[in-house]
Design a protein around this motif. Structure first.
Motif, PDB file in Angstrom:
ATOM      1  N   ALA A 234     114.983  15.333 -22.666  1.00  0.00           N
ATOM      2  CA  ALA A 234     114.854  16.303 -23.756  1.00  0.00           C
ATOM      3  C   ALA A 234     116.010  16.167 -24.734  1.00  0.00           C
ATOM      4  CB  ALA A 234     114.802  17.725 -23.183  1.00  0.00           C
ATOM      5  N   LYS A 235     117.217  15.994 -24.174  1.00  0.00           N
ATOM      6  CA  LYS A 235     118.372  15.805 -25.066  1.00  0.00           C
ATOM      7  C   LYS A 235     118.248  14.513 -25.870  1.00  0.00           C
ATOM      8  CE  LYS A 235     121.672  18.500 -22.335  1.00  0.00           C
ATOM      9  NZ  LYS A 235     122.938  18.458 -21.565  1.00  0.00           N
ATOM     10  N   ARG A 236     117.804  13.450 -25.165  1.00  0.00           N
ATOM     11  CA  ARG A 236     117.635  12.165 -25.853  1.00  0.00           C
ATOM     12  C   ARG A 236     116.600  12.288 -26.976  1.00  0.00           C
ATOM     13  NH1 ARG A 236     114.560   7.531 -22.760  1.00  0.00           N
ATOM     14  NH2 ARG A 236     112.941   9.060 -23.283  1.00  0.00           N
ATOM     15  N   ASN A 237     115.479  12.902 -26.648  1.00  0.00           N
ATOM     16  CA  ASN A 237     114.435  13.059 -27.673  1.00  0.00           C
ATOM     17  C   ASN A 237     114.935  13.915 -28.837  1.00  0.00           C
ATOM     18  OD1 ASN A 237     112.665  11.486 -26.177  1.00  0.00           O
ATOM     19  ND2 ASN A 237     111.783  13.280 -25.100  1.00  0.00           N
ATOM     20  N   ALA A 238     115.750  14.922 -28.486  1.00  0.00           N
ATOM     21  CA  ALA A 238     116.296  15.765 -29.561  1.00  0.00           C
ATOM     22  C   ALA A 238     117.209  14.956 -30.462  1.00  0.00           C
ATOM     23  CB  ALA A 238     117.038  16.945 -28.948  1.00  0.00           C
ATOM     24  N   VAL A 239     117.999  14.069 -29.807  1.00  0.00           N
ATOM     25  CA  VAL A 239     118.890  13.213 -30.607  1.00  0.00           C
ATOM     26  C   VAL A 239     118.079  12.270 -31.492  1.00  0.00           C
ATOM     27  CG1 VAL A 239     120.626  11.391 -30.475  1.00  0.00           C
ATOM     28  CG2 VAL A 239     120.812  13.399 -28.995  1.00  0.00           C
ATOM     29  N   PHE A 240     117.048  11.665 -30.847  1.00  0.00           N
ATOM     30  CA  PHE A 240     116.185  10.770 -31.620  1.00  0.00           C
ATOM     31  C   PHE A 240     115.499  11.518 -32.765  1.00  0.00           C
ATOM     32  CE2 PHE A 240     115.602   7.637 -27.914  1.00  0.00           C
ATOM     33  CZ  PHE A 240     116.674   6.866 -28.377  1.00  0.00           C
TER      34      PHE A 240
END
Length: 289
Positions: A234-240
């Protein structure tokens, strides 16, 4: 000459009568003076004493503590185990008048026989009311005291005091020894089997608890790892998403490079794709080559 010859036998007879009129009582003895079988005096002080020859009978008894060794006796205990018991006693004459009337002319030998009968009866009675474990343990002292006290009461009627009773030996009869060993061996084997069964049961319980703990721990770890992985994704997708929002062109370029890296791994990778495919957009030069 004739007078002296006649008087010599008289003097001899008189001397014999005089000598037989006295007797000595040793300090280790007690004596009874009897008149035709009836007690007329008790002499319990040592020294020289007088009696009427022929008419008086002197009977002496030992005043010391005397031994009594009994014959081995087979006794059945409360738990039906049989033992050959070898005991001994120490006794003394306390009332010589009563002793004479109870025992008669048999003296100490007859008294030993009577006392052995009393002792054997009390041995059977006392030991028959307890288990064999007490006979073979420190409780034997208490049993010997019980036998002594009970024997002492009965022996008092004979003018005798039982000073002490001891059990020297208590062994299994020879014919029962092997059977007893077999029974003891069977009992120990049964106890060992019970212990093994209880140990196996405890091991199974411990193993089941351990297996359950492993499953619960692994499940908990997997659950936590999934949660952590989900949070990271979720954090990665938020960053992306944030990066894509800021510069969509750069985000598309980054994703294309990632696709190239995954697709062109190895030294002999081969792709069959149309040259004008969008996959090669970032591999084309500005001149279109």
């Amino acid at each position: 000459m004739r007078v002296s010859t006649l008087l010599a036998p008289i003097f001899i007879i008189a001397g014999v009568i005089a000598l037989s009129s006295f007797y000595i009582v040793d300090e280790r003895e007690k004596a009874l003076r009897l008149w035709f079988g009836e007690v007329t005096a008790v002499i319990d002080e040592p020294g020289l004493n007088f009696k009427v020859p022929v008419l008086h009978e002197i009977v002496k008894y030992d005043d010391r503590i005397l031994p009594l060794d009994t014959q081995p006796l087979e006794v059945t205990m409360k738990d039906n185990r049989r033992f050959d018991v070898d005991a001994f006693a120490r006794w003394r004459i306390t009332d010589v008048v009563r002793f004479r009337r109870a025992i008669g002319s048999g003296g100490e030998n007859s008294a030993r026989s009577r006392l052995e009968t009393i002792l054997n009866a009390e041995l059977r009675k006392v030991l028959g009311d307890v288990d064999s474990g007490k006979l073979l343990s420190a409780d034997r002292v208490g049993l010997m005291n019980l036998i002594r006290d009970a024997s002492r009461q009965k022996a008092a009627a004979l003018g005798v005091e039982i000073v002490d009773v001891r059990i020297k030996r208590a062994d299994l009869p020879e014919q029962n020894l092997e059977k007893t060993f077999e029974r003891m061996r069977a009992e120990r084997e049964r106890e060992a089997a019970d212990e093994i069964a209880r140990g196996n049961e405890a091991a199974q319980r411990a193993r089941a608890i351990a297996d359950r703990t492993v499953v619960e721990t692994v499940s908990e770890a997997q659950k936590n790892s999934q949660i952590i992985r989900g949070e990271a994704d979720a954090k990665r997708n938020a960053v992306f998403a944030e990066a894509f929002g800021r510069d969509p062109e750069f985000f598309a370029f980054y994703r294309s490079l990632t696709a190239y890296e995954k697709s062109l791994k190895g030294s002999n990778s081969t792709l069959v794709i149309s040259p004008d495919s969008e996959f090669f957009d970032y591999l084309k030069s500005d001149s279109g080559r």
